[in-house]
Design a protein around this motif. Structure first.
Motif, PDB file in Angstrom:
ATOM      1  N   PRO B 118       0.682  -1.206   0.048  1.00 47.64           N
ATOM      2  CA  PRO B 118      -0.039   0.028   0.055  1.00 47.64           C
ATOM      3  C   PRO B 118       0.736   1.203   0.230  1.00 47.64           C
ATOM      4  O   PRO B 118       1.899   1.412   0.782  1.00 47.64           O
ATOM      5  N   LEU B 119       0.464   2.148  -0.637  1.00 48.00           N
ATOM      6  CA  LEU B 119       1.132   3.522  -0.965  1.00 48.00           C
ATOM      7  C   LEU B 119       0.185   4.378  -0.095  1.00 48.00           C
ATOM      8  O   LEU B 119      -0.903   4.576  -0.349  1.00 48.00           O
ATOM      9  N   CYS B 120       1.003   5.306   0.929  1.00 52.31           N
ATOM     10  CA  CYS B 120       0.163   6.309   1.637  1.00 52.31           C
ATOM     11  C   CYS B 120       0.955   7.764   1.832  1.00 52.31           C
ATOM     12  O   CYS B 120       1.849   7.800   1.853  1.00 52.31           O
ATOM     13  N   ASP B 121       0.253   8.591   1.960  1.00 47.92           N
ATOM     14  CA  ASP B 121       0.469   9.901   1.997  1.00 47.92           C
ATOM     15  C   ASP B 121       0.812  10.261   3.395  1.00 47.92           C
ATOM     16  O   ASP B 121       0.719   9.555   4.440  1.00 47.92           O
ATOM     17  N   GLU B 122       1.128  11.653   3.527  1.00 51.55           N
ATOM     18  CA  GLU B 122       1.678  12.151   5.030  1.00 51.55           C
ATOM     19  C   GLU B 122       0.586  12.228   5.909  1.00 51.55           C
ATOM     20  O   GLU B 122       0.730  12.072   7.006  1.00 51.55           O
ATOM     21  N   ASP B 123      -0.705  11.959   5.513  1.00 50.86           N
ATOM     22  CA  ASP B 123      -1.853  11.839   6.342  1.00 50.86           C
ATOM     23  C   ASP B 123      -2.217  10.361   6.817  1.00 50.86           C
ATOM     24  O   ASP B 123      -3.418  10.143   7.386  1.00 50.86           O
ATOM     25  N   GLY B 124      -1.424   9.489   5.914  1.00 48.52           N
ATOM     26  CA  GLY B 124      -1.792   8.001   6.014  1.00 48.52           C
ATOM     27  C   GLY B 124      -2.967   7.533   5.135  1.00 48.52           C
ATOM     28  O   GLY B 124      -3.366   6.447   5.173  1.00 48.52           O
ATOM     29  N   GLY B 125      -3.415   8.629   4.136  1.00 50.34           N
ATOM     30  CA  GLY B 125      -4.408   8.056   3.217  1.00 50.34           C
ATOM     31  C   GLY B 125      -3.866   7.270   2.177  1.00 50.34           C
ATOM     32  O   GLY B 125      -2.858   7.323   1.685  1.00 50.34           O
ATOM     33  N   LEU B 126      -4.606   6.509   1.778  1.00 53.37           N
ATOM     34  CA  LEU B 126      -4.191   5.514   0.730  1.00 53.37           C
ATOM     35  C   LEU B 126      -4.003   6.128  -0.769  1.00 53.37           C
ATOM     36  O   LEU B 126      -5.061   6.624  -1.176  1.00 53.37           O
ATOM     37  N   VAL B 127      -3.250   6.136  -1.250  1.00 54.49           N
ATOM     38  CA  VAL B 127      -2.858   6.610  -2.658  1.00 54.49           C
ATOM     39  C   VAL B 127      -3.078   5.704  -3.831  1.00 54.49           C
ATOM     40  O   VAL B 127      -3.433   5.989  -4.681  1.00 54.49           O
ATOM     41  N   ASN B 128      -2.885   4.301  -3.326  1.00 57.39           N
ATOM     42  CA  ASN B 128      -2.905   3.333  -4.382  1.00 57.39           C
ATOM     43  C   ASN B 128      -2.548   2.092  -3.434  1.00 57.39           C
ATOM     44  O   ASN B 128      -2.017   2.049  -2.442  1.00 57.39           O
ATOM     45  N   ASP B 129      -2.553   0.739  -4.218  1.00 52.35           N
ATOM     46  CA  ASP B 129      -2.011  -0.208  -3.501  1.00 52.35           C
ATOM     47  C   ASP B 129      -1.450  -1.368  -4.530  1.00 52.35           C
ATOM     48  O   ASP B 129      -2.061  -2.404  -4.823  1.00 52.35           O
ATOM     49  N   PRO B 130      -0.553  -0.963  -5.145  1.00 52.90           N
ATOM     50  CA  PRO B 130       0.253  -1.696  -6.267  1.00 52.90           C
ATOM     51  C   PRO B 130       0.847  -2.945  -5.765  1.00 52.90           C
ATOM     52  O   PRO B 130       1.105  -3.197  -4.453  1.00 52.90           O
ATOM     53  N   ILE B 131       1.282  -3.671  -6.653  1.00 50.90           N
ATOM     54  CA  ILE B 131       2.234  -4.732  -6.337  1.00 50.90           C
ATOM     55  C   ILE B 131       3.475  -4.208  -6.911  1.00 50.90           C
ATOM     56  O   ILE B 131       3.748  -3.621  -7.989  1.00 50.90           O
ATOM     57  N   VAL B 132       4.566  -4.097  -6.073  1.00 45.76           N
ATOM     58  CA  VAL B 132       6.031  -3.700  -6.181  1.00 45.76           C
ATOM     59  C   VAL B 132       6.719  -4.917  -6.603  1.00 45.76           C
ATOM     60  O   VAL B 132       6.868  -5.935  -6.180  1.00 45.76           O
ATOM     61  N   LEU B 133       7.256  -4.828  -8.045  1.00 42.86           N
ATOM     62  CA  LEU B 133       8.221  -5.602  -8.371  1.00 42.86           C
ATOM     63  C   LEU B 133       9.653  -5.151  -8.395  1.00 42.86           C
ATOM     64  O   LEU B 133      10.093  -4.040  -8.911  1.00 42.86           O
ATOM     65  N   LYS B 134      10.689  -5.890  -7.753  1.00 44.73           N
ATOM     66  CA  LYS B 134      11.868  -5.666  -7.880  1.00 44.73           C
ATOM     67  C   LYS B 134      12.553  -6.293  -8.826  1.00 44.73           C
ATOM     68  O   LYS B 134      13.014  -7.249  -8.762  1.00 44.73           O
ATOM     69  N   LEU B 135      13.067  -5.459  -9.921  1.00 48.41           N
ATOM     70  CA  LEU B 135      13.540  -5.903 -11.136  1.00 48.41           C
ATOM     71  C   LEU B 135      15.095  -5.947 -10.972  1.00 48.41           C
ATOM     72  O   LEU B 135      15.793  -6.691 -11.623  1.00 48.41           O
ATOM     73  N   ALA B 136      15.706  -5.096 -10.133  1.00 46.76           N
ATOM     74  CA  ALA B 136      17.060  -4.795  -9.942  1.00 46.76           C
ATOM     75  C   ALA B 136      17.207  -4.021  -8.688  1.00 46.76           C
ATOM     76  O   ALA B 136      16.097  -3.620  -8.123  1.00 46.76           O
ATOM     77  N   GLU B 137      18.378  -3.869  -7.966  1.00 45.55           N
ATOM     78  CA  GLU B 137      18.616  -3.259  -7.003  1.00 45.55           C
ATOM     79  C   GLU B 137      18.319  -1.484  -7.043  1.00 45.55           C
ATOM     80  O   GLU B 137      17.733  -0.822  -6.031  1.00 45.55           O
ATOM     81  N   ASP B 138      18.295  -1.101  -8.556  1.00 46.12           N
ATOM     82  CA  ASP B 138      18.004   0.288  -8.584  1.00 46.12           C
ATOM     83  C   ASP B 138      16.846   0.307  -9.610  1.00 46.12           C
ATOM     84  O   ASP B 138      16.680   1.258 -10.458  1.00 46.12           O
ATOM     85  N   GLN B 139      16.050  -0.576  -9.758  1.00 47.08           N
ATOM     86  CA  GLN B 139      15.106  -0.800 -10.652  1.00 47.08           C
ATOM     87  C   GLN B 139      13.771  -1.332 -10.269  1.00 47.08           C
ATOM     88  O   GLN B 139      13.800  -2.420  -9.758  1.00 47.08           O
ATOM     89  N   PHE B 140      12.706  -0.527 -10.032  1.00 50.73           N
ATOM     90  CA  PHE B 140      11.427  -1.284  -9.430  1.00 50.73           C
ATOM     91  C   PHE B 140      10.233  -0.725 -10.377  1.00 50.73           C
ATOM     92  O   PHE B 140      10.359   0.050 -11.104  1.00 50.73           O
TER      93      PHE B 140
END
Lengths: 390, 390
Positions: B118-140
């Protein structure tokens, strides 16, 4: 039957894979495709189709696009444009953030003014093209096109530690558009609305509730936008306008595809995206990178204008019979060499021709150039010309 | 006729203003409501309806929601989920920004892992709920639900001067879902796909083109998501899967409303929005504000969890005949006192009952509480229970 709207066979018109734009799927609505406070009236007046805009329903036709067009040019229409969501920016840094996001110089903007202000990122890419309403020195609304400007604004404000509050207020614009708009609005809000200048707003009461009323709207036929700020009054407002407009032949309407293309009104998401910059989209007069003001896209626009753009949105008149709608960019070439793409197209009764917006490379952007467009109905010759069309 | 899809009379089912969710408007498509590279197959296989998701068409039914549901639970389906757009974050600060946006601890994430975050802003509000894929140490990649996460990410990166590139790559997920998914995928990609663990991905070739293939998908029936990275191969990929699946009774499908509610899968924009926080939405196990990691919502979640939430998403079983779809939140009360709202509802064949997600106040959130729901078909009694349903 649980979801009757999902069990009807689809309607197809001469369906082939090539002409897949002819399919007429239904729209499955859910809470996520938000209704507006005006949706009950839109439905009871027989809306034919919707699109989804800012996660909200936007009607696209009532009788037909052609009949709605003819009516809009003669009479007056009420439009549910509740999908024009407001991004409210309030606080000590509100003016700073609003300016950072925009490419237009807002330093002399006055309270009561509406400003068309393209928003661009640090690459010069278009994020949105809202109307900015200056409500107070420290309070702005961005009346946005179809992208989540609120998220961009909140990301910037957080990252730059700006002292602002950013929200989507419970405000739902209703437009009154067409040549008889002044008469209808005066009947409801009094003759004072006649004195509202173009792209200015006044705060006037409806049933005692003060509301922002602007002379603006997404047509070239004149009119107003009422920023309803109490959803409980929505149907009352609609019905009051409707009853007052009977002798003016008031009708339901919506942004009209024919009228907006004839009028040269670009649509964010259709004719311009984050992958285009405002100088390519003919928005030069709103780009103030030559002034000493601080905005995010300024360096990018200075670079781009220094180098010169190599493509621009131009008008096309496309030969032959009326074409279907443009649902994916149509390739444009000249003598076999790719030189652009069409993003919106319609048959125009006013010009008795298919007219289109196309991003065209420098090699072929001069008025009078003849190019070929790959349409769903085959290849057609077209002539390049100015926007708005002449 | 210029836009035949806009001139057909609308279909109405028992239309009254109260039951306006029963209307079946058509969807007017344009470039802005993007087609995917798979849309031609979806159309030729008879899609009935679409929604618009991330400015992109998402099918909602083929035969009917009920028939699609029954088929999904027995066989295997191919889903055009191209609307699951990827937000790619690359560069020295990619891991930092990805973590800042998420409430889940990603510090131990491995390359090849998919993480529901889940992605949340500084109020704790939900911005989105993606699947994060870690493709490389520096690529998502963030495989997102329906909001413009890219704009938030770019705003944050600009404001915080992070060294990242953020883009929407030309990647179009295709899902294979259902109990026979392993057999179908093995027939096309080889038996190695059987060894892909849940929420892991491998890079496997199709026609020589390496593609990310994950064991994931928006159903509880098992399956895979293929992250097509060459749109030119889209129809070839669809047809290859289709041909290989004939003996498995492969069919077209899409995220299914019955199956996802039965399975307790919340939908961003329907069941949770920026106005809710993840602790209210039962996502506690993905919230790592108790760990020493830096993310934007951490202070807000520490405060919220310290104070304790006062409402939560719960399951409801609603008595009586099958109800229509929930297109605006239905009010929930107990003995006349408002205590919540229903955001998604469907008649479940599996539970032989109407089932729903509802945000319920603390006073009534215990399992077994009996409440009243104001549905379009009148007031109904309902029983509060856990999610997923039992």
């Amino acid at each position: 039957m649980v979801r009757p709207e999902l069990t009807r066979p689809p309607v197809r018109h001469k369906f082939t894979e090539k002409q897949s734009s002819m399919i007429s799927p239904i729209l499955a609505v859910s809470r996520r495709t938000r209704r507006t406070p005006f949706t009950p009236r839109v439905e009871s007046l027989g809306v034919i189709g919707y699109t989804v805009y800012n996660h909200t329903l936007l009607p696209t036709a009532f009788r037909s696009v052609e009949e709605d067009y003819a009516h809009l040019k003669r009479h007056v229409q009420i439009w549910d444009v509740g999908c024009e969501r407001q991004v409210q920016i309030v606080g000590p840094d509100a003016a700073k953030l609003t300016q950072l996001m925009s490419v237009r110089d807002l330093s002399k903007a006055q309270v009561g003014q509406c400003l068309y202000a393209p928003l661009c990122d640090e690459d010069g890419g278009l994020v949105n093209d809202p109307i900015v309403l200056k409500l107070a020195e420290d309070q702005f609304w961005m009346s946005i096109a179809d992208s989540d400007v609120l998220l961009w604004a909140r990301g910037l404000a957080y990252g730059m530690r700006l002292d602002v509050e950013i929200s989507e207020p419970d405000v739902w614009p209703l437009a009154v558009q067409g040549p008889k708009s002044d008469d209808l609005m005066a009947a409801v809000f009094g003759d004072t609305v006649r004195d509202i200048r173009f792209f200015r707003f006044e705060t006037l009461p409806f049933k005692g509730q003060p509301m922002v009323i602007a002379r603006s709207g997404w047509s070239k036929q004149g009119g107003f936008e009422i920023y309803l700020n109490d959803p409980e009054l929505a149907l009352d407002l609609w019905d009051t306008l409707w009853d007052a407009g009977k002798h003016l032949e008031v009708g339901p309407g919506c942004p009209n595809l024919i009228e907006r293309i004839e009028g040269g009104l670009l649509s964010y998401g259709n004719d311009m995206t984050r992958l285009e910059n405002p100088l390519e989209c003919g928005l030069d007069k709103y780009c103030h990178h030559d002034r000493e003001i601080e905005f995010i896209a300024r360096d990018a626009l200075l670079r781009i204008s220094g180098e010169g753009v190599t493509r621009k949105i131009r008008g096309l008149k496309i030969e032959g019979d009326p074409l279907p709608g443009c649902v994916t960019p149509w390739r444009v070439h000249r003598d076999g060499l790719p030189i652009g793409r069409v993003t919106s197209a319609i048959f125009s009764p006013g010009f008795a021709s298919n007219i289109a917006f196309a991003m065209i490379d420098q090699a072929a952007w001069d008025t009078g150039e003849v190019v070929q467009v790959v349409t769903p109905d085959g290849e057609r010759n077209a002539t390049v010309g100015p926007l708005p069309f002449v």
